[in-house]
Design a protein around this motif. Structure first.
Motif, PDB file in Angstrom:
ATOM      1  N   GLY A  48       0.914  -1.172  -0.105  1.00 15.24           N
ATOM      2  CA  GLY A  48      -0.101   0.116  -0.144  1.00 15.24           C
ATOM      3  C   GLY A  48       0.815   1.155  -0.057  1.00 15.24           C
ATOM      4  O   GLY A  48       0.695   2.239  -0.612  1.00 15.24           O
ATOM      5  N   PHE A  49       2.037   1.255   0.717  1.00 16.97           N
ATOM      6  CA  PHE A  49       2.758   2.288   0.959  1.00 16.97           C
ATOM      7  C   PHE A  49       3.327   2.780  -0.429  1.00 16.97           C
ATOM      8  O   PHE A  49       3.560   3.932  -0.994  1.00 16.97           O
ATOM      9  N   SER A  50       3.849   1.631  -1.084  1.00 19.62           N
ATOM     10  CA  SER A  50       4.368   1.836  -2.354  1.00 19.62           C
ATOM     11  C   SER A  50       3.676   2.430  -3.701  1.00 19.62           C
ATOM     12  O   SER A  50       4.165   3.046  -4.483  1.00 19.62           O
ATOM     13  N   GLN A  51       2.482   2.404  -3.352  1.00 16.24           N
ATOM     14  CA  GLN A  51       1.254   3.003  -4.457  1.00 16.24           C
ATOM     15  C   GLN A  51       1.394   4.636  -4.344  1.00 16.24           C
ATOM     16  O   GLN A  51       1.365   5.074  -5.135  1.00 16.24           O
ATOM     17  N   LEU A  52       1.615   5.134  -3.007  1.00 16.21           N
ATOM     18  CA  LEU A  52       1.720   6.692  -2.847  1.00 16.21           C
ATOM     19  C   LEU A  52       2.704   7.515  -3.603  1.00 16.21           C
ATOM     20  O   LEU A  52       2.364   8.372  -4.447  1.00 16.21           O
ATOM     21  N   PRO A  53       4.014   7.202  -3.235  1.00 14.58           N
ATOM     22  CA  PRO A  53       5.013   7.736  -3.943  1.00 14.58           C
ATOM     23  C   PRO A  53       4.873   7.661  -5.700  1.00 14.58           C
ATOM     24  O   PRO A  53       5.447   8.424  -6.366  1.00 14.58           O
ATOM     25  N   ARG A  54       4.709   6.432  -5.819  1.00 17.39           N
ATOM     26  CA  ARG A  54       4.573   6.011  -7.261  1.00 17.39           C
ATOM     27  C   ARG A  54       3.322   6.898  -8.066  1.00 17.39           C
ATOM     28  O   ARG A  54       3.350   7.300  -9.130  1.00 17.39           O
ATOM     29  N   GLY A  55       2.057   6.780  -7.335  1.00 17.65           N
ATOM     30  CA  GLY A  55       1.102   7.358  -7.837  1.00 17.65           C
ATOM     31  C   GLY A  55       1.412   9.032  -7.886  1.00 17.65           C
ATOM     32  O   GLY A  55       0.875   9.679  -8.880  1.00 17.65           O
ATOM     33  N   LEU A  56       1.838   9.644  -6.820  1.00 17.80           N
ATOM     34  CA  LEU A  56       2.359  10.926  -6.724  1.00 17.80           C
ATOM     35  C   LEU A  56       2.993  11.470  -7.944  1.00 17.80           C
ATOM     36  O   LEU A  56       2.824  12.432  -8.892  1.00 17.80           O
ATOM     37  N   ASP A  57       4.201  10.491  -8.393  1.00 20.21           N
ATOM     38  CA  ASP A  57       4.909  10.733  -9.417  1.00 20.21           C
ATOM     39  C   ASP A  57       4.247  10.630 -10.887  1.00 20.21           C
ATOM     40  O   ASP A  57       4.407  11.363 -11.888  1.00 20.21           O
ATOM     41  N   LEU A  59       1.115  11.119 -11.174  1.00 17.49           N
ATOM     42  CA  LEU A  59      -0.030  12.215 -11.384  1.00 17.49           C
ATOM     43  C   LEU A  59       0.738  13.373 -11.875  1.00 17.49           C
ATOM     44  O   LEU A  59       0.094  13.956 -12.919  1.00 17.49           O
ATOM     45  N   ILE A  60       1.967  13.726 -11.442  1.00 15.16           N
ATOM     46  CA  ILE A  60       2.614  15.206 -11.996  1.00 15.16           C
ATOM     47  C   ILE A  60       3.611  14.754 -12.990  1.00 15.16           C
ATOM     48  O   ILE A  60       3.762  15.784 -14.002  1.00 15.16           O
ATOM     49  N   MET A  61       4.162  13.904 -12.952  1.00 13.50           N
ATOM     50  CA  MET A  61       5.506  13.709 -14.002  1.00 13.50           C
ATOM     51  C   MET A  61       5.471  12.920 -15.060  1.00 13.50           C
ATOM     52  O   MET A  61       6.268  12.357 -15.639  1.00 13.50           O
ATOM     53  N   ASP A  62       4.100  12.623 -15.261  1.00 15.74           N
ATOM     54  CA  ASP A  62       3.920  11.609 -16.602  1.00 15.74           C
ATOM     55  C   ASP A  62       4.505  11.944 -17.777  1.00 15.74           C
ATOM     56  O   ASP A  62       4.573  11.199 -18.919  1.00 15.74           O
ATOM     57  N   ASN A  63       4.317  13.356 -18.201  1.00 12.53           N
ATOM     58  CA  ASN A  63       5.290  13.643 -19.495  1.00 12.53           C
ATOM     59  C   ASN A  63       6.267  13.324 -19.751  1.00 12.53           C
ATOM     60  O   ASN A  63       6.756  13.668 -20.929  1.00 12.53           O
ATOM     61  N   ILE A  64       7.293  13.000 -18.866  1.00 10.77           N
ATOM     62  CA  ILE A  64       8.643  12.375 -18.988  1.00 10.77           C
ATOM     63  C   ILE A  64       8.451  11.523 -19.908  1.00 10.77           C
ATOM     64  O   ILE A  64       9.330  11.111 -20.897  1.00 10.77           O
ATOM     65  N   ARG A  95       1.326  18.032 -18.864  1.00 14.59           N
ATOM     66  CA  ARG A  95       0.558  16.898 -18.802  1.00 14.59           C
ATOM     67  C   ARG A  95       0.290  16.720 -17.097  1.00 14.59           C
ATOM     68  O   ARG A  95       1.120  16.629 -16.380  1.00 14.59           O
ATOM     69  N   PHE A  96      -1.041  16.251 -16.866  1.00 11.04           N
ATOM     70  CA  PHE A  96      -1.504  15.973 -15.558  1.00 11.04           C
ATOM     71  C   PHE A  96      -2.377  14.532 -15.661  1.00 11.04           C
ATOM     72  O   PHE A  96      -3.322  14.531 -16.372  1.00 11.04           O
ATOM     73  N   GLN A  97      -1.998  13.654 -15.072  1.00 13.01           N
ATOM     74  CA  GLN A  97      -2.471  12.299 -15.310  1.00 13.01           C
ATOM     75  C   GLN A  97      -3.539  11.895 -14.134  1.00 13.01           C
ATOM     76  O   GLN A  97      -2.947  11.330 -13.116  1.00 13.01           O
ATOM     77  N   PRO A  98      -4.882  12.015 -14.360  1.00 14.56           N
ATOM     78  CA  PRO A  98      -5.715  11.772 -13.318  1.00 14.56           C
ATOM     79  C   PRO A  98      -5.920  10.297 -13.033  1.00 14.56           C
ATOM     80  O   PRO A  98      -6.268   9.942 -11.973  1.00 14.56           O
ATOM     81  N   ASP A  99      -5.338   9.279 -14.043  1.00 13.73           N
ATOM     82  CA  ASP A  99      -5.450   8.086 -13.847  1.00 13.73           C
ATOM     83  C   ASP A  99      -4.751   7.776 -12.777  1.00 13.73           C
ATOM     84  O   ASP A  99      -5.066   6.685 -11.829  1.00 13.73           O
ATOM     85  N   ALA A 100      -3.680   8.395 -12.155  1.00 12.69           N
ATOM     86  CA  ALA A 100      -2.907   8.062 -10.942  1.00 12.69           C
ATOM     87  C   ALA A 100      -3.790   8.126  -9.575  1.00 12.69           C
ATOM     88  O   ALA A 100      -3.354   7.386  -8.856  1.00 12.69           O
ATOM     89  N   PHE A 101      -4.809   8.726  -9.502  1.00  4.92           N
ATOM     90  CA  PHE A 101      -5.559   8.859  -8.440  1.00  4.92           C
ATOM     91  C   PHE A 101      -6.154   7.390  -8.132  1.00  4.92           C
ATOM     92  O   PHE A 101      -6.113   6.916  -6.953  1.00  4.92           O
ATOM     93  N   GLY A 102      -6.202   6.416  -9.336  1.00  5.49           N
ATOM     94  CA  GLY A 102      -6.518   4.965  -9.030  1.00  5.49           C
ATOM     95  C   GLY A 102      -5.308   4.344  -8.062  1.00  5.49           C
ATOM     96  O   GLY A 102      -5.741   3.643  -7.159  1.00  5.49           O
ATOM     97  N   GLU A 103      -4.084   4.686  -8.292  1.00  9.19           N
ATOM     98  CA  GLU A 103      -3.011   4.101  -7.353  1.00  9.19           C
ATOM     99  C   GLU A 103      -2.919   4.779  -5.978  1.00  9.19           C
ATOM    100  O   GLU A 103      -2.848   4.037  -5.164  1.00  9.19           O
ATOM    101  N   ILE A 104      -3.219   6.007  -5.989  1.00 16.14           N
ATOM    102  CA  ILE A 104      -3.040   6.677  -4.698  1.00 16.14           C
ATOM    103  C   ILE A 104      -4.300   6.060  -4.008  1.00 16.14           C
ATOM    104  O   ILE A 104      -4.263   5.957  -2.601  1.00 16.14           O
TER     105      ILE A 104
END
Length: 244
Positions: A48-57, A59-64, A95-104
């Motif tokens: 569960g913890f692993s999903q939070l930093p991964r999801g935050l990245d 969410l914001i940094m997906d355009n890389i 780019r802002f990736q709202p799919d990441a809310f699923g992970e978070i």
């Protein structure tokens, strides 16, 4: 969310991906009481913890990812260099990736289920440390992604390289002590995904000290960012745009 169906499918898709990981954990623990000294709820907490930093990245940094695949080879990176704004800031701002809310959301649900079952003291200090570790883990994710994406300045398209390295992060969702030593060294000291989830979670669970679990994670994030951004700026100086 303007395109509601696409947003919904993306969100549900990430829920299903995370559900498959949880199903795997349940399958393992139906057959064994513990995994190398780790209980079911310990591993559930790490996952569960692993999903939070991964999801935050995510969410914001997906355009890389888009940079690694398209921007150099198509020459679209040119437009960032003629504006009086930091090119990296421009890339991530597009780019802002709202799919990441699923992970978070899944990560938060898993933590809410696992925390009452394990010995974790909830205090203001621990909450602050928890937030710091999530941010540091997200910086590590971004730094690793940016470092390998920056090779696009020389090889033009680095998406496969980024994808290959990024998949190593899967190891960080579980205790690294269950892996062979070579993998443990890889995810701690070469591509340090262990500091995005397992090691911070290990500190919260009281299995490593503050020096390694917290300061080590923050130091790893700082070093990873310096290396990644250093290669990025070096790549910009080598950028030659695309041919006709």
């Amino acid at each position: 969310m303007e395109y509601k169906v696409d947003f919904l499918f993306g969100l549900v898709g990430f829920f299903l991906i995370q559900a498959s990981g949880i199903a795997f954990i349940n399958l393992v623990f139906k057959n064994i009481p513990s995994l190398n000294g780790w209980s079911y709820y310990d591993i559930l907490f790490i996952y569960g913890f692993s999903q939070l930093p991964r999801g935050l990245d995510h969410l914001i940094m997906d355009n890389i990812w888009i940079f690694a695949r398209d921007m150099v080879i198509q020459g679209t990176f040119d437009r960032y260099l003629v504006r009086p704004i930091n090119p990296f800031f421009q890339v991530i701002s597009e780019r802002f990736q709202p799919d990441a809310f699923g992970e978070i959301i899944v990560g938060l649900i898993i933590l809410a289920i696992s925390i009452p079952k394990i010995n974790i003291t909830i205090s203001i200090f621990n909450i602050i440390i928890f937030i710091i570790l999530i941010i540091a883990g997200s910086v590590i994710y971004t730094s690793i992604k940016l470092f390998f994406a920056s090779f696009a300045f020389w090889i033009k398209n680095s998406i496969n390289l980024v994808f290959m390295v990024y998949n190593i992060s899967t190891f960080a969702k579980y205790p690294i002590s269950i892996y062979p030593k070579a993998i443990s060294v890889l995810v701690q000291f070469i591509v340090p995904f262990a500091f995005t989830a397992f090691i911070p979670a290990e500190y919260i669970l009281g299995k490593v000290n503050f020096l390694y679990g917290v300061l080590g994670t923050v130091l790893c994030a700082a070093i990873a960012w310096i290396l990644a951004y250093g290669l990025w700026t070096k790549g910009i100086k080598s950028y030659e745009s695309s041919g006709s």
